[in-house]
Design a protein around this motif. Structure first.
Motif, PDB file in Angstrom:
ATOM      1  N   ASP A 521       0.830  -1.207   0.000  1.00  0.00           N
ATOM      2  CA  ASP A 521       0.000   0.000   0.000  1.00  0.00           C
ATOM      3  C   ASP A 521       0.864   1.257   0.000  1.00  0.00           C
ATOM      4  O   ASP A 521       0.505   2.269  -0.602  1.00  0.00           O
ATOM      5  CB  ASP A 521      -0.932   0.008   1.221  1.00  0.00           C
ATOM      6  CG  ASP A 521      -2.021  -1.058   1.101  1.00  0.00           C
ATOM      7  OD1 ASP A 521      -2.278  -1.493  -0.043  1.00  0.00           O
ATOM      8  OD2 ASP A 521      -2.609  -1.436   2.129  1.00  0.00           O
ATOM      9  N   THR A 522       1.995   1.190   0.713  1.00  0.00           N
ATOM     10  CA  THR A 522       2.863   2.371   0.799  1.00  0.00           C
ATOM     11  C   THR A 522       3.769   2.497  -0.422  1.00  0.00           C
ATOM     12  O   THR A 522       4.154   3.603  -0.801  1.00  0.00           O
ATOM     13  CB  THR A 522       3.727   2.321   2.068  1.00  0.00           C
ATOM     14  OG1 THR A 522       4.450   1.076   2.087  1.00  0.00           O
ATOM     15  CG2 THR A 522       2.854   2.419   3.312  1.00  0.00           C
ATOM     16  N   LYS A 523       4.120   1.377  -1.051  1.00  0.00           N
ATOM     17  CA  LYS A 523       4.958   1.391  -2.244  1.00  0.00           C
ATOM     18  C   LYS A 523       4.320   0.516  -3.320  1.00  0.00           C
ATOM     19  O   LYS A 523       4.756  -0.620  -3.572  1.00  0.00           O
ATOM     20  CB  LYS A 523       6.363   0.887  -1.909  1.00  0.00           C
ATOM     21  CG  LYS A 523       7.165   1.846  -1.044  1.00  0.00           C
ATOM     22  CD  LYS A 523       8.595   1.351  -0.873  1.00  0.00           C
ATOM     23  CE  LYS A 523       9.425   2.341  -0.053  1.00  0.00           C
ATOM     24  NZ  LYS A 523      10.830   1.882   0.100  1.00  0.00           N
TER      25      LYS A 523
END
Length: 534
Positions: A521-523
């Protein structure tokens, strides 16, 4: 005070009616302000409000209300309180100015007990009667005399009076000082007034006017907003105007020469505009508020600020009607300044400011009427050369068209009437609030490329471009997709709007199972769904 639950929002029209009612009630009850409280019920219990959760939406409420009030009066401030039982909004509403009941959408409102109702005729007349109270500028100062007036200012006053009334020039030379002051409407039967002291008084005589401040502050700021220099000028204000004018660096502005449309260079500000703006501050200042007049000079703009509400109510009406005002805050002072050739009470001064800016192809003057003050800002440069080129090439544009198009240039919200006007004349395209110059104007003024940049490609173009790039490289990170689309999105979009647009495109491809996130989700790392045709 008025308490409303407003748990899931509140009707805007009703909010406007309460604004008018509380404005007028605060005036009638002699309070400086009133309060509309959201998130609290009638039993004074906090229940929490979801009215306009985003701060930017709360801030925009000020202009939305101002667009509907007769004097463009709006909230002093909107305060958010994070209470343990929920969010509370405190909407701080100013009292209606003396003599001016405040209407919302053309109607005056008040309260009968707890009920919202039309403001009754007796209350309307009671507020209007306040305008007949004593004119601050006409008050006689008992202990002041001729010795409290500045000799140089008297000489300049006589010269200006003769210039204003050339048929009386020979007669003026035979008048003694008291006769001249009476004829010029600076004194009343030989007695010194506050007006005479303001315009002609010695600096050491300022104590006669306390707590009022008869001062003009000039402040120079650099491009970072830091103070670089300042000066303070006091009585006599007739001479102070020239001293402030001498401080302002009216530099030459050089155009990028475009055929024969533009001169090589021009003063940043018309001398008339500086003097008119400054003299208007003196004439219309509310001296009972004990504030100074401010002139703030920046690299490419000048701002003039005076205390007190804008008595005419609506700048656009003043410009378009081009008529003298019926009411003046300081009528005695305005008359004296007219006689000394400082202001033009025959009307048209503000309109001339707009026309001088138009002649330069500069942005229109900006008026900020919030906070019980009037601030006028003149911009001394072309903000948008394409827009200036349009003004230069289309001499048929009316001033009201230019004023509305000026808002488009500055990315300001249009009123419903302005939007209707520009669309009817096919001068703008786009969706509210992101309007841009129409195709016909773009073609006339050499803005074809700019026009195309303002128009978005069809959504399918962006979706296909993402899928094609993902197929070519196997996968793309979010920053790769941003870089792919950034310069292809419309020019009117800011950074935040572009990020939202790209995010929505990615979300749509994911919903239709064309791409999938193989990262976190973050990358995220976006790849094509297996066997999905591109």
């Amino acid at each position: 005070m008025e308490f409303k639950e407003a748990k899931n929002g509140y009707d805007f029209t009703k909010l406007g009616k309460y604004f008018s009612a509380l404005c007028n009630e605060a005036n009638l009850k002699h309070h400086p302000s009133a309060w509309l409280v959201f998130g609290v019920n009638d039993q004074r219990q906090v229940v929490g409000s979801n009215f306009r959760l985003a701060r930017k939406d709360l801030d925009s409420l000020k202009e939305e209300i101002a667009n509907k009030t007769t004097n463009r009066i709006t909230f002093i401030e909107i305060h958010e309180v994070a209470h343990a039982q929920g969010r509370v909004l405190l909407l701080e509403i100013p009292a209606a100015p003396k003599g001016l009941p405040v209407a919302y959408d053309g109607h005056y409102y008040g309260r009968d007990g707890e009920a919202l109702s039309p403001l009754n005729l007796e209350e309307i007349e009671r507020i209007r009667a306040q305008s007949t109270v004593e004119d601050w500028s006409a008050v006689v100062v008992p202990n002041a005399s001729l010795v409290d007036l500045d000799e140089e200012a008297l000489v300049v006053a006589r010269r200006n009076f003769k210039s204003k009334f050339p048929d009386k020039a020979a007669e003026v030379d035979g008048w003694d000082d008291l006769t001249f002051l009476n004829k010029a409407k600076l004194t009343i039967k030989g007695r010194i007034t506050r007006t005479a002291l303001l315009l002609l008084g010695r600096e050491e005589a300022e104590h006669f006017l306390l707590p009022a401040e008869a001062k003009i502050r000039w402040l120079l700021k650099d491009h970072l907003g830091n103070d670089r220099d300042y000066a303070l000028f006091g009585m006599p204000l007739l001479l102070a105007v020239d001293k402030v004018y001498a401080k302002i660096r009216n530099l030459k502005y050089r155009y990028i020469r475009e055929g024969t449309l533009f001169p090589d260079e021009i003063d940043q500000y018309a001398p008339y505009s500086i003097r008119e703006a400054l003299n208007n501050c003196i004439a219309h200042q509310d001296y009972t508020l004990a504030g100074r007049i401010n002139v703030i000079e920046r690299e490419e703009s000048l701002s003039f600020t005076n205390k007190g509400s804008f008595v005419p109510g609506d700048v656009r009406r003043v410009v378009m009607e081009d008529a003298p005002e019926e009411h003046y805050r300081n009528r005695f002072l305005a008359t004296a300044m007219f006689n000394l050739k400082m202001v033009d009470t025959a009307g048209g001064g503000i309109r001339k400011l707009f026309l001088f800016q138009r002649q330069r192809f500069f942005p229109m003057p900006d008026y900020d009427l919030s906070g019980n003050r009037v601030q006028l800002t003149l911009t001394g440069k072309v903000l948008d050369m394409d827009y200036a080129r349009m003004l230069a090439s289309d001499g048929a544009l009316a001033l009201q068209d230019i004023m509305a198009l000026d808002k488009v240039q500055k990315r300001l919200a249009l009123t419903a009437d302005e939007e209707k006007l520009l669309k009817a004349k096919t001068l703008i395209e786009g969706r509210k609030p992101n309007f841009f110059i129409a195709k016909s104007l773009a073609q006339q003024t050499g803005q074809k490329a700019r026009y195309s940049k303002n128009r978005a490609f069809d959504k399918q173009y962006y979706l296909d471009l993402i899928c094609k790039a993902v197929k070519e490289h196997g996968s793309l990170a979010r920053k790769d997709i941003d870089e792919l689309l950034w310069n292809k999105l419309p020019d009117w979009m800011d950074e935040r709007q572009r990020k939202i647009k790209v995010g929505n495109l990615i979300a749509e491809l994911r919903r239709h199972q064309k791409i999938v996130n193989q990262g976190s989700d973050t990358k995220p790392s976006w790849a094509l769904v297996t066997n999905h045709p591109v």
